[in-house]
Scaffold this motif. Structure first.
Motif, PDB file in Angstrom:
ATOM      1  N   TYR A  44       0.817  -1.235   0.058  1.00  0.00           N
ATOM      2  CA  TYR A  44       0.076   0.013  -0.029  1.00  0.00           C
ATOM      3  C   TYR A  44       0.920   1.077  -0.037  1.00  0.00           C
ATOM      4  O   TYR A  44       1.776   1.467   0.908  1.00  0.00           O
ATOM      5  CB  TYR A  44      -0.851   0.181   1.152  1.00  0.00           C
ATOM      6  CG  TYR A  44      -1.698  -1.249   1.339  1.00  0.00           C
ATOM      7  CD1 TYR A  44      -3.080  -1.052   0.813  1.00  0.00           C
ATOM      8  CD2 TYR A  44      -1.414  -2.451   2.035  1.00  0.00           C
ATOM      9  CE1 TYR A  44      -4.014  -2.150   0.887  1.00  0.00           C
ATOM     10  CE2 TYR A  44      -2.241  -3.472   2.148  1.00  0.00           C
ATOM     11  CZ  TYR A  44      -3.478  -3.454   1.504  1.00  0.00           C
ATOM     12  OH  TYR A  44      -4.236  -4.364   1.503  1.00  0.00           O
ATOM     13  N   LYS A  96       0.948   5.590   0.163  1.00  0.00           N
ATOM     14  CA  LYS A  96       0.275   6.543  -0.143  1.00  0.00           C
ATOM     15  C   LYS A  96       1.053   7.853  -0.129  1.00  0.00           C
ATOM     16  O   LYS A  96       2.022   7.955   0.658  1.00  0.00           O
ATOM     17  CB  LYS A  96      -0.174   6.647   1.533  1.00  0.00           C
ATOM     18  CG  LYS A  96      -1.212   7.893   2.097  1.00  0.00           C
ATOM     19  CD  LYS A  96      -1.714   7.638   3.511  1.00  0.00           C
ATOM     20  CE  LYS A  96      -2.489   8.762   4.062  1.00  0.00           C
ATOM     21  NZ  LYS A  96      -2.821   8.802   5.515  1.00  0.00           N
ATOM     22  N   GLN A 123      -4.006   6.736  -2.401  1.00  0.00           N
ATOM     23  CA  GLN A 123      -3.446   5.605  -2.077  1.00  0.00           C
ATOM     24  C   GLN A 123      -3.487   4.350  -3.131  1.00  0.00           C
ATOM     25  O   GLN A 123      -4.504   4.757  -4.051  1.00  0.00           O
ATOM     26  CB  GLN A 123      -4.356   5.007  -0.868  1.00  0.00           C
ATOM     27  CG  GLN A 123      -4.171   5.945   0.316  1.00  0.00           C
ATOM     28  CD  GLN A 123      -4.657   5.367   1.653  1.00  0.00           C
ATOM     29  OE1 GLN A 123      -4.628   4.028   1.826  1.00  0.00           O
ATOM     30  NE2 GLN A 123      -5.497   6.090   2.215  1.00  0.00           N
ATOM     31  N   ARG A 124      -2.718   3.514  -3.143  1.00  0.00           N
ATOM     32  CA  ARG A 124      -2.602   2.637  -4.318  1.00  0.00           C
ATOM     33  C   ARG A 124      -2.011   1.186  -3.558  1.00  0.00           C
ATOM     34  O   ARG A 124      -1.477   1.303  -2.763  1.00  0.00           O
ATOM     35  CB  ARG A 124      -1.524   2.998  -5.344  1.00  0.00           C
ATOM     36  CG  ARG A 124      -1.312   2.162  -6.381  1.00  0.00           C
ATOM     37  CD  ARG A 124      -0.126   2.375  -7.264  1.00  0.00           C
ATOM     38  NE  ARG A 124       0.201   1.304  -8.092  1.00  0.00           N
ATOM     39  CZ  ARG A 124       0.490   1.459  -9.328  1.00  0.00           C
ATOM     40  NH1 ARG A 124       0.636   2.684  -9.876  1.00  0.00           N
ATOM     41  NH2 ARG A 124       0.923   0.275 -10.269  1.00  0.00           N
ATOM     42  N   LYS A 125      -2.836   0.311  -4.170  1.00  0.00           N
ATOM     43  CA  LYS A 125      -2.526  -1.028  -3.526  1.00  0.00           C
ATOM     44  C   LYS A 125      -1.995  -2.111  -4.765  1.00  0.00           C
ATOM     45  O   LYS A 125      -2.644  -2.031  -5.853  1.00  0.00           O
ATOM     46  CB  LYS A 125      -3.856  -1.823  -2.995  1.00  0.00           C
ATOM     47  CG  LYS A 125      -3.722  -3.293  -2.615  1.00  0.00           C
ATOM     48  CD  LYS A 125      -5.015  -3.817  -2.161  1.00  0.00           C
ATOM     49  CE  LYS A 125      -4.992  -5.259  -1.821  1.00  0.00           C
ATOM     50  NZ  LYS A 125      -6.283  -5.702  -1.480  1.00  0.00           N
TER      51      LYS A 125
END
Length: 158
Positions: free
Chosen positions: A76, A78, A84-86
Motif C-alpha cells: 500500500y 500513500k 493511495q494505491r494497492k
C-alpha cells in the motif's frame, strides 16, 4: 524461467550494491520471527526532490527453515496528497529445486528485491509504504525482518 529470476536478482545487486547513500532506510523486526496476517510493516519517509529518479529496494531476511519458495505481499502506497494505491507483489525466494535465490549466511537468508525503478516523487511531502503478507498461511514463521531503502538512481535515462 529460473535463469530470468536469477538474472533479475543479479541486476538488483548491481543497482543497489555500490552506489549513493539511501535517502531513506529502515528495518521492521518481526517479533519471535513470525509475520502474522494482521501485522503491517509501515515505512514513512520524506520526498524532498521531485526532479530526481529513485529506486526502491525491499530486503527480506528469513531463516533457512522458511517453508515457501516465494512470498506474496500487498503493498500500500500513500502519497502526500492522500492518494493511495494497492499493489500485489510476488517475491521469488527459492528456485524450483529449493535452492535459495538470496544470499545465505549461516542461519540467515537475505533476499533483495527491486520494487520500484527510476521513479520520481509526484509531489513534495511525506510518503508511506505499508506491507501485508498475502499468503494463505495466517502465521508466516521464520521471517526475521523487512527493510525498505529509497536510493537516488544513478542512471536516469528513461
Amino acid at each position: 524461467m529460473v535463469k530470468a529470476i536469477i538474472s533479475g536478482i543479479a541486476v538488483v545487486f548491481l543497482l543497489v550494491g555500490c552506489g549513493p547513500k539511501p535517502i531513506y532506510e529502515d528495518t521492521y523486526d518481526f517479533t519471535d520471527h513470525f509475520w502474522g496476517s494482521g501485522e503491517s510493516p509501515r515505512f514513512t519517509f520524506s520526498g524532498n526532490d521531485t526532479s530526481v529518479f529513485y529506486n526502491y529496494v525491499v530486503t527480506l531476511r528469513t531463516t533457512p527453515e522458511y517453508e515457501y519458495s516465494n512470498l506474496w505481499v500487498f503493498m500500500y502506497t500513500k502519497n502526500p496528497d492522500g492518494k493511495q494505491r494497492k499493489d500485489t507483489l510476488n517475491f521469488p525466494l527459492a528456485d524450483p529445486d529449493g535452492k535459495w535465490l538470496g544470499k545465505k549466511t549461516g542461519s540467515i537468508v537475505e533476499h533483495e528485491m527491486l520494487i520500484g525503478w527510476q521513479k520520481k516523487f509526484p509531489a513534495l511531502g511525506e510518503y508511506e509504504i505499508r506491507f501485508e503478507q498475502a499468503v494463505p498461511d495466517p502465521e508466516l514463521k521464520h521471517v526475521l525482518d523487512l527493510s525498505l531503502r529509497v536510493i537516488k538512481a544513478e542512471n536516469t535515462n528513461k
